[in-house]
Scaffold this motif. Structure first.
Motif, PDB file in Angstrom:
ATOM      1  N   ALA A 168       0.829  -1.204   0.000  1.00  0.00           N
ATOM      2  CA  ALA A 168       0.000   0.000   0.000  1.00  0.00           C
ATOM      3  C   ALA A 168       0.864   1.256   0.000  1.00  0.00           C
ATOM      4  N   LEU A 169       1.913   1.265   0.819  1.00  0.00           N
ATOM      5  CA  LEU A 169       2.811   2.416   0.843  1.00  0.00           C
ATOM      6  C   LEU A 169       3.508   2.604  -0.490  1.00  0.00           C
ATOM      7  N   ALA A 170       3.986   1.511  -1.074  1.00  0.00           N
ATOM      8  CA  ALA A 170       4.667   1.600  -2.366  1.00  0.00           C
ATOM      9  C   ALA A 170       3.729   2.156  -3.436  1.00  0.00           C
ATOM     10  N   ALA A 171       2.490   1.681  -3.434  1.00  0.00           N
ATOM     11  CA  ALA A 171       1.512   2.169  -4.409  1.00  0.00           C
ATOM     12  C   ALA A 171       1.210   3.642  -4.184  1.00  0.00           C
ATOM     13  N   ALA A 172       1.133   4.046  -2.925  1.00  0.00           N
ATOM     14  CA  ALA A 172       0.848   5.446  -2.604  1.00  0.00           C
ATOM     15  C   ALA A 172       1.973   6.356  -3.078  1.00  0.00           C
ATOM     16  N   VAL A 173       3.211   5.948  -2.847  1.00  0.00           N
ATOM     17  CA  VAL A 173       4.356   6.752  -3.276  1.00  0.00           C
ATOM     18  C   VAL A 173       4.410   6.835  -4.799  1.00  0.00           C
ATOM     19  N   GLU A 174       4.249   5.687  -5.463  1.00  0.00           N
ATOM     20  CA  GLU A 174       4.340   5.645  -6.921  1.00  0.00           C
ATOM     21  C   GLU A 174       3.235   6.457  -7.589  1.00  0.00           C
ATOM     22  N   GLU A 179       2.532  13.361  -2.533  1.00  0.00           N
ATOM     23  CA  GLU A 179       3.034  14.613  -3.078  1.00  0.00           C
ATOM     24  C   GLU A 179       2.215  15.786  -2.556  1.00  0.00           C
ATOM     25  N   SER A 180       2.767  16.964  -2.670  1.00  0.00           N
ATOM     26  CA  SER A 180       2.050  18.168  -2.234  1.00  0.00           C
ATOM     27  C   SER A 180       2.040  19.181  -3.385  1.00  0.00           C
ATOM     28  N   PRO A 181       0.862  19.466  -3.950  1.00  0.00           N
ATOM     29  CA  PRO A 181      -0.441  18.904  -3.565  1.00  0.00           C
ATOM     30  C   PRO A 181      -0.560  17.427  -3.953  1.00  0.00           C
ATOM     31  N   ARG A 182      -1.463  16.742  -3.290  1.00  0.00           N
ATOM     32  CA  ARG A 182      -1.647  15.307  -3.490  1.00  0.00           C
ATOM     33  C   ARG A 182      -2.073  15.032  -4.922  1.00  0.00           C
ATOM     34  N   ALA A 183      -1.370  14.070  -5.561  1.00  0.00           N
ATOM     35  CA  ALA A 183      -1.627  13.780  -6.972  1.00  0.00           C
ATOM     36  C   ALA A 183      -2.447  12.513  -7.179  1.00  0.00           C
ATOM     37  N   ALA A 184      -2.848  11.861  -6.112  1.00  0.00           N
ATOM     38  CA  ALA A 184      -3.651  10.642  -6.230  1.00  0.00           C
ATOM     39  C   ALA A 184      -4.552  10.525  -5.006  1.00  0.00           C
ATOM     40  N   THR A 185      -5.598   9.761  -5.147  1.00  0.00           N
ATOM     41  CA  THR A 185      -6.548   9.550  -4.053  1.00  0.00           C
ATOM     42  C   THR A 185      -6.349   8.162  -3.458  1.00  0.00           C
ATOM     43  N   VAL A 186      -6.958   7.930  -2.313  1.00  0.00           N
ATOM     44  CA  VAL A 186      -6.858   6.622  -1.700  1.00  0.00           C
ATOM     45  C   VAL A 186      -7.552   5.575  -2.564  1.00  0.00           C
ATOM     46  N   GLU A 187      -8.548   6.016  -3.346  1.00  0.00           N
ATOM     47  CA  GLU A 187      -9.216   5.081  -4.266  1.00  0.00           C
ATOM     48  C   GLU A 187      -8.233   4.578  -5.327  1.00  0.00           C
ATOM     49  N   GLU A 188      -7.355   5.468  -5.802  1.00  0.00           N
ATOM     50  CA  GLU A 188      -6.358   5.054  -6.798  1.00  0.00           C
ATOM     51  C   GLU A 188      -5.335   4.104  -6.184  1.00  0.00           C
ATOM     52  N   ASP A 194      -5.469  -3.743  -5.527  1.00  0.00           N
ATOM     53  CA  ASP A 194      -6.649  -4.598  -5.639  1.00  0.00           C
ATOM     54  C   ASP A 194      -7.333  -4.778  -4.286  1.00  0.00           C
ATOM     55  N   ALA A 195      -7.676  -3.636  -3.685  1.00  0.00           N
ATOM     56  CA  ALA A 195      -8.343  -3.652  -2.384  1.00  0.00           C
ATOM     57  C   ALA A 195      -9.429  -2.583  -2.373  1.00  0.00           C
ATOM     58  N   SER A 196     -10.295  -2.646  -1.403  1.00  0.00           N
ATOM     59  CA  SER A 196     -11.309  -1.606  -1.254  1.00  0.00           C
ATOM     60  C   SER A 196     -10.644  -0.353  -0.695  1.00  0.00           C
ATOM     61  N   PRO A 197     -11.238   0.827  -0.947  1.00  0.00           N
ATOM     62  CA  PRO A 197     -10.658   2.062  -0.392  1.00  0.00           C
ATOM     63  C   PRO A 197     -10.515   2.028   1.123  1.00  0.00           C
ATOM     64  N   SER A 198     -11.485   1.438   1.823  1.00  0.00           N
ATOM     65  CA  SER A 198     -11.384   1.391   3.287  1.00  0.00           C
ATOM     66  C   SER A 198     -10.216   0.514   3.730  1.00  0.00           C
ATOM     67  N   THR A 199     -10.023  -0.609   3.022  1.00  0.00           N
ATOM     68  CA  THR A 199      -8.905  -1.488   3.362  1.00  0.00           C
ATOM     69  C   THR A 199      -7.572  -0.819   3.054  1.00  0.00           C
ATOM     70  N   ALA A 200      -7.481  -0.165   1.899  1.00  0.00           N
ATOM     71  CA  ALA A 200      -6.246   0.538   1.542  1.00  0.00           C
ATOM     72  C   ALA A 200      -5.937   1.634   2.547  1.00  0.00           C
ATOM     73  N   SER A 201      -6.978   2.362   2.957  1.00  0.00           N
ATOM     74  CA  SER A 201      -6.790   3.428   3.941  1.00  0.00           C
ATOM     75  C   SER A 201      -6.286   2.868   5.267  1.00  0.00           C
ATOM     76  N   GLU A 202      -6.820   1.713   5.674  1.00  0.00           N
ATOM     77  CA  GLU A 202      -6.385   1.096   6.924  1.00  0.00           C
ATOM     78  C   GLU A 202      -4.918   0.656   6.827  1.00  0.00           C
ATOM     79  N   HIS A 203      -4.541   0.050   5.685  1.00  0.00           N
ATOM     80  CA  HIS A 203      -3.148  -0.347   5.492  1.00  0.00           C
ATOM     81  C   HIS A 203      -2.224   0.863   5.597  1.00  0.00           C
ATOM     82  N   LEU A 204      -2.617   1.969   4.978  1.00  0.00           N
ATOM     83  CA  LEU A 204      -1.777   3.168   5.000  1.00  0.00           C
ATOM     84  C   LEU A 204      -1.660   3.733   6.413  1.00  0.00           C
ATOM     85  N   ARG A 205      -2.779   3.789   7.138  1.00  0.00           N
ATOM     86  CA  ARG A 205      -2.734   4.329   8.503  1.00  0.00           C
ATOM     87  C   ARG A 205      -1.814   3.497   9.396  1.00  0.00           C
TER      88      ARG A 205
END
Length: 222
Positions: A168-174, A179-188, A194-205
């Motif tokens: 999840a972290l690797a996907a978020a960075v890539e 980035e600032s401003p943020r260039a992607a959403t948690v949905e992306e 291949d996870a739901s937004p809530s699951t991805a958000s939990e992994h990131l937190r």
């Protein structure tokens, strides 16, 4: 080349006397074996990092007959190096003998924790690692915490992320999530792993929490 992060849990009567005394006191916060020399001689030499009341730790060392000698070097208000030599006993043999074989390397440090727990990393081939684990005495409970391909660089800063948290972290960075401003959403990010937004958000937190905690442990806190 595989690595295992393993946890050894010793029953009360097999806990090293120093660690037993430390368990009975709140004065010592951390006791980490950084390096050691284990030869054919009956005495072994170790370098520990100790965090807490060094006087309590030193008193514990003096109370154990098989501690031959030790020297304390102060780092800061709470951190110290302890260089010591001790006579090996049957518990030491039980802990180190399975890991002293061709095809296995113990990667320091060994982190001694309350209640007879030691955590360490070993690298080698799958077969030799399996043989080593099988040779620990039944009374020493062995748990594999993590397994993976060894990369020395992870030891420079290893917050202990799960594979999914790392993905999840690797996907978020890539994707530019950080980035600032943020260039992607948690949905992306979620789509990339291949996870739901809530699951991805939990992994990131959880990953962010683990990384910040590990980072702050590297610094001198007020």
């Amino acid at each position: 080349m595989k690595y295992l992060r393993i946890e050894l849990r010793f029953p009360p009567d097999l806990i090293h006397p120093v660690h037993r005394l430390i368990d009975e006191s709140d004065a010592v916060d951390r006791d980490v074996l950084l390096h050691g020399t284990v030869l054919s001689e009956p005495d072994d030499t170790f370098l520990f990092y100790v965090e807490g009341d060094i006087d309590v730790y030193a008193d514990a060392l003096r109370s154990v007959d098989r501690i031959r000698e030790f020297e304390v070097t102060r780092i800061d208000e709470t951190g110290h190096y302890v260089f010591l030599t001790q006579r090996r006993d049957a518990v030491d043999e039980a802990m180190f003998a399975p890991l002293q074989r061709p095809g296995i390397v113990v990667v320091p440090p060994i982190d001694f924790r309350p209640n007879g727990i030691a955590q360490l990393t070993v690298i080698g081939t799958g077969e030799t690692l399996g043989d080593a684990l099988a040779e620990f005495p039944d009374r020493i409970e062995t748990t594999v915490l993590r397994i993976g391909e060894y990369d020395w660089r992870q030891d420079l800063f290893d917050p202990g992320l799960t594979d999914r948290q790392f993905d999840a972290l690797a996907a978020a960075v890539e994707s530019g999530y950080y980035e600032s401003p943020r260039a992607a959403t948690v949905e992306e990010v979620a789509d990339r792993i291949d996870a739901s937004p809530s699951t991805a958000s939990e992994h990131l937190r959880k990953a962010e929490s683990a990384m910040m905690t590990a980072f702050m442990e590297l610094r001198d806190l007020p």
